[in-house]
Design a protein around this motif. Structure first.
Motif, PDB file in Angstrom:
ATOM      1  N   GLN A  97       0.814  -1.217   0.000  1.00 58.02           N
ATOM      2  CA  GLN A  97       0.000   0.000   0.000  1.00 58.02           C
ATOM      3  C   GLN A  97       0.849   1.269   0.000  1.00 58.02           C
ATOM      4  OE1 GLN A  97      -2.754  -1.553   3.365  1.00 58.02           O
ATOM      5  NE2 GLN A  97      -3.876   0.122   2.383  1.00 58.02           N
ATOM      6  N   TYR A  98       2.118   1.140   0.407  1.00 56.96           N
ATOM      7  CA  TYR A  98       3.014   2.296   0.525  1.00 56.96           C
ATOM      8  C   TYR A  98       4.067   2.326  -0.572  1.00 56.96           C
ATOM      9  CZ  TYR A  98       1.008   2.336   5.248  1.00 56.96           C
ATOM     10  OH  TYR A  98       0.152   2.355   6.322  1.00 56.96           O
ATOM     11  N   MET A  99       3.894   1.500  -1.608  1.00 58.33           N
ATOM     12  CA  MET A  99       4.943   1.363  -2.629  1.00 58.33           C
ATOM     13  C   MET A  99       5.231   2.673  -3.351  1.00 58.33           C
ATOM     14  SD  MET A  99       3.131  -0.527  -5.867  1.00 58.33           S
ATOM     15  CE  MET A  99       2.096  -1.732  -5.061  1.00 58.33           C
ATOM     16  N   PHE A 100       4.194   3.507  -3.559  1.00 67.67           N
ATOM     17  CA  PHE A 100       4.425   4.735  -4.321  1.00 67.67           C
ATOM     18  C   PHE A 100       5.245   5.755  -3.534  1.00 67.67           C
ATOM     19  CE2 PHE A 100       1.199   2.786  -6.885  1.00 67.67           C
ATOM     20  CZ  PHE A 100       1.498   3.209  -8.167  1.00 67.67           C
ATOM     21  N   GLN A 101       5.119   5.748  -2.209  1.00 68.72           N
ATOM     22  CA  GLN A 101       5.961   6.642  -1.407  1.00 68.72           C
ATOM     23  C   GLN A 101       7.422   6.249  -1.553  1.00 68.72           C
ATOM     24  OE1 GLN A 101       2.947   5.490  -0.539  1.00 68.72           O
ATOM     25  NE2 GLN A 101       2.074   6.590   1.198  1.00 68.72           N
ATOM     26  N   ARG A 102       7.714   4.970  -1.552  1.00 67.32           N
ATOM     27  CA  ARG A 102       9.084   4.499  -1.725  1.00 67.32           C
ATOM     28  C   ARG A 102       9.651   4.980  -3.059  1.00 67.32           C
ATOM     29  NH1 ARG A 102      14.170   2.730  -0.177  1.00 67.32           N
ATOM     30  NH2 ARG A 102      14.998   1.315  -1.744  1.00 67.32           N
ATOM     31  N   ALA A 103       8.784   5.097  -4.060  1.00 70.96           N
ATOM     32  CA  ALA A 103       9.210   5.501  -5.404  1.00 70.96           C
ATOM     33  C   ALA A 103       9.249   7.007  -5.576  1.00 70.96           C
ATOM     34  CB  ALA A 103       8.279   4.884  -6.438  1.00 70.96           C
ATOM     35  N   GLY A 104       9.027   7.767  -4.501  1.00 66.99           N
ATOM     36  CA  GLY A 104       9.044   9.216  -4.599  1.00 66.99           C
ATOM     37  C   GLY A 104       7.716   9.817  -4.983  1.00 66.99           C
ATOM     38  N   GLY A 105       6.654   9.017  -4.930  1.00 66.46           N
ATOM     39  CA  GLY A 105       5.328   9.493  -5.295  1.00 66.46           C
ATOM     40  C   GLY A 105       4.388   9.521  -4.107  1.00 66.46           C
ATOM     41  N   ILE A 106       3.091   9.541  -4.403  1.00 62.22           N
ATOM     42  CA  ILE A 106       2.069   9.492  -3.354  1.00 62.22           C
ATOM     43  C   ILE A 106       0.978   8.524  -3.775  1.00 62.22           C
ATOM     44  CG2 ILE A 106       2.490  11.845  -2.536  1.00 62.22           C
ATOM     45  CD1 ILE A 106       0.005  12.753  -4.064  1.00 62.22           C
ATOM     46  N   ALA A 107       0.280   7.988  -2.776  1.00 66.05           N
ATOM     47  CA  ALA A 107      -0.917   7.177  -2.988  1.00 66.05           C
ATOM     48  C   ALA A 107      -1.959   7.670  -1.999  1.00 66.05           C
ATOM     49  CB  ALA A 107      -0.620   5.697  -2.767  1.00 66.05           C
ATOM     50  N   CYS A 108      -3.180   7.878  -2.466  1.00 66.94           N
ATOM     51  CA  CYS A 108      -4.232   8.440  -1.636  1.00 66.94           C
ATOM     52  C   CYS A 108      -5.526   7.692  -1.932  1.00 66.94           C
ATOM     53  CB  CYS A 108      -4.435   9.924  -1.936  1.00 66.94           C
ATOM     54  SG  CYS A 108      -2.933  10.842  -2.363  1.00 66.94           S
ATOM     55  N   SER A 109      -6.329   7.441  -0.901  1.00 69.44           N
ATOM     56  CA  SER A 109      -7.589   6.733  -1.115  1.00 69.44           C
ATOM     57  C   SER A 109      -8.578   7.100  -0.026  1.00 69.44           C
ATOM     58  CB  SER A 109      -7.360   5.218  -1.134  1.00 69.44           C
ATOM     59  OG  SER A 109      -6.825   4.770   0.112  1.00 69.44           O
ATOM     60  N   ALA A 110      -9.854   6.857  -0.304  1.00 72.43           N
ATOM     61  CA  ALA A 110     -10.912   7.134   0.670  1.00 72.43           C
ATOM     62  C   ALA A 110     -12.157   6.364   0.279  1.00 72.43           C
ATOM     63  CB  ALA A 110     -11.211   8.635   0.726  1.00 72.43           C
ATOM     64  N   GLY A 111     -13.042   6.127   1.267  1.00 75.36           N
ATOM     65  CA  GLY A 111     -14.317   5.499   0.999  1.00 75.36           C
ATOM     66  C   GLY A 111     -14.344   4.018   1.332  1.00 75.36           C
ATOM     67  N   ASP A 112     -15.490   3.389   1.015  1.00 74.48           N
ATOM     68  CA  ASP A 112     -15.687   1.966   1.243  1.00 74.48           C
ATOM     69  C   ASP A 112     -16.456   1.378   0.066  1.00 74.48           C
ATOM     70  OD1 ASP A 112     -18.312   2.791   1.582  1.00 74.48           O
ATOM     71  OD2 ASP A 112     -18.245   2.691   3.768  1.00 74.48           O
ATOM     72  N   GLU A 113     -16.995   0.169   0.247  1.00 70.78           N
ATOM     73  CA  GLU A 113     -17.651  -0.504  -0.872  1.00 70.78           C
ATOM     74  C   GLU A 113     -18.819   0.284  -1.456  1.00 70.78           C
ATOM     75  OE1 GLU A 113     -16.825  -1.882   1.934  1.00 70.78           O
ATOM     76  OE2 GLU A 113     -15.614  -3.683   1.531  1.00 70.78           O
ATOM     77  N   SER A 114     -19.380   1.196  -0.677  1.00 65.61           N
ATOM     78  CA  SER A 114     -20.516   1.976  -1.171  1.00 65.61           C
ATOM     79  C   SER A 114     -20.089   3.139  -2.063  1.00 65.61           C
ATOM     80  CB  SER A 114     -21.328   2.515   0.012  1.00 65.61           C
ATOM     81  OG  SER A 114     -20.568   3.427   0.783  1.00 65.61           O
ATOM     82  N   GLY A 115     -18.810   3.414  -2.117  1.00 64.17           N
ATOM     83  CA  GLY A 115     -18.272   4.488  -2.938  1.00 64.17           C
ATOM     84  C   GLY A 115     -16.865   4.820  -2.488  1.00 64.17           C
TER      85      GLY A 115
END
Length: 347
Positions: A97-115
């Motif tokens: 889940q944190y792979m993009f930070q290691r690569a100098g990027g960002i990963a962002c997410s929000a919500g659940d199965e309903s959206g």
């Protein structure tokens, strides 16, 4: 995302074989093997603090959340600066889940199965895109929405953005609004890209047999074990995880193929991921040779054992075969010994 009159649940099965990664090519970074501890009485220097990597650009997950919420409304759960675990590939939860930070990027997410939504932004775009295409998964630029699902792949300069939005309350012009928002985000990121340092790691380039051989796990579990390699597909996440970060994804199963196999052990990892390990919840346990370890449980009877070995984070996952998931502690002790000292001679 917007207030709803009724709950809606995604009906997407998360299948092990649709894992988004194939046998891994060589990583970009040079492997740095972990050496056994020296018996010398010379004091060991204090390790660097576990600090989250700095992104190569100024756009943050806060910026991403503001841009998306202006279009689709507030999510059911708060934004997290990690990849989503909703309807995702089975190997993503945990270190990946944190792979993009290691690569100098960002990963962002929000919500659940309903959206829910997920956005990743990574520098070094051309190398990542070319690598994914070379391994059979070309990146189709642009995107749009269909049946409440929106996907976008947008590149500006040497920065690439991937986005997925599931919004069952989507309105007619949502696709154009989202595309404009994502285009602005990646343009802002590309306007100022800087070089970033990758933290030291002992697991970059280490292949699965470095951690566990099939014959060792066979002896531990008392049943025949094979290393599973018939993963399906590839893509930008797999390119970042395996090639940019130099991490391995190891899966040990019963003999067989396809959906007939029983999973026994999965190993995922985050090079220089001690900072992310420290954010995980779990019950502390002692594993000889590890700097720290915790256990926790997941869906479908899975058991997790997270290890911090020096600057690195390694996760072991065992699976419920109908009688409960195997105790991961003996497996963890062998993994740590194999990695830090070396494999024992066959008995």
């Amino acid at each position: 995302m917007r207030s709803r009159s009724r709950a809606q649940v995604l009906g997407i099965a998360v299948l092990l074989l649709l894992s988004g990664c194939a046998p891994a090519p060589q990583p970009i970074e040079s492997p740095s093997a972990a050496a056994p501890e020296s018996a010398s009485p010379t004091p060991t220097p204090s390790p660097r603090p576990a600090v989250e990597p700095t992104a190569a650009f100024d756009v943050t997950c806060g910026d991403v959340a503001v841009a998306i919420e202006a279009v689709v409304g507030a999510p059911a759960t708060p934004m997290q600066p990690v990849m989503s675990t909703v309807s995702t590939m089975n190997w993503i939860p945990g270190p990946a889940q944190y792979m993009f930070q290691r690569a100098g990027g960002i990963a962002c997410s929000a919500g659940d199965e309903s959206g829910y939504w997920e956005v990743t932004i990574v520098p070094g775009a051309q190398a990542v895109i070319d690598g994914a295409e070379e391994r059979g998964q070309p990146t189709v630029p642009g995107g749009g929405c269909e049946n409440d699902y929106c996907r976008f792949e947008i590149t500006d300069g040497d920065v690439h953005l991937s986005a997925f939005v599931y919004d069952p309350d989507a309105v007619a012009d949502e696709a154009s609004q989202l595309e404009a928002a994502f285009t602005a985000l990646v343009s802002a990121a590309a306007s100022r890209v800087r070089e970033v340092e990758h933290g030291d790691s002992g697991i970059v380039g280490a292949r699965c047999e470095r951690f566990m051989r099939t014959e060792e796990l066979t002896r531990l579990l008392g049943t025949e074990v094979r290393e599973f390699t018939a993963f399906g597909g590839w893509g930008i996440p797999a390119e970042v995880y395996h090639v940019v970060n130099g991490a391995s994804h190891c899966l040990y199963t019963s003999p067989g193929s396809g959906y007939e196999v029983q999973s026994h052990l999965e190993i995922t990892m985050l090079p220089a991921g001690a900072w992310a390990f420290e954010r995980q919840e779990g019950t502390p346990v002692i594993v000889d040779g590890a700097d720290a370890a915790t256990t926790s449980t997941g869906s479908y009877g899975r058991t997790f054992l997270d290890l911090r070995i020096g600057p690195d984070w390694i996760r072991l996952t065992t699976f419920d075969d109908g009688s409960g998931a195997p105790d991961p502690l003996p497996i963890a002790e062998l993994v740590v010994r194999n990695f830090t000292v070396g494999h024992l001679a066959p008995q």
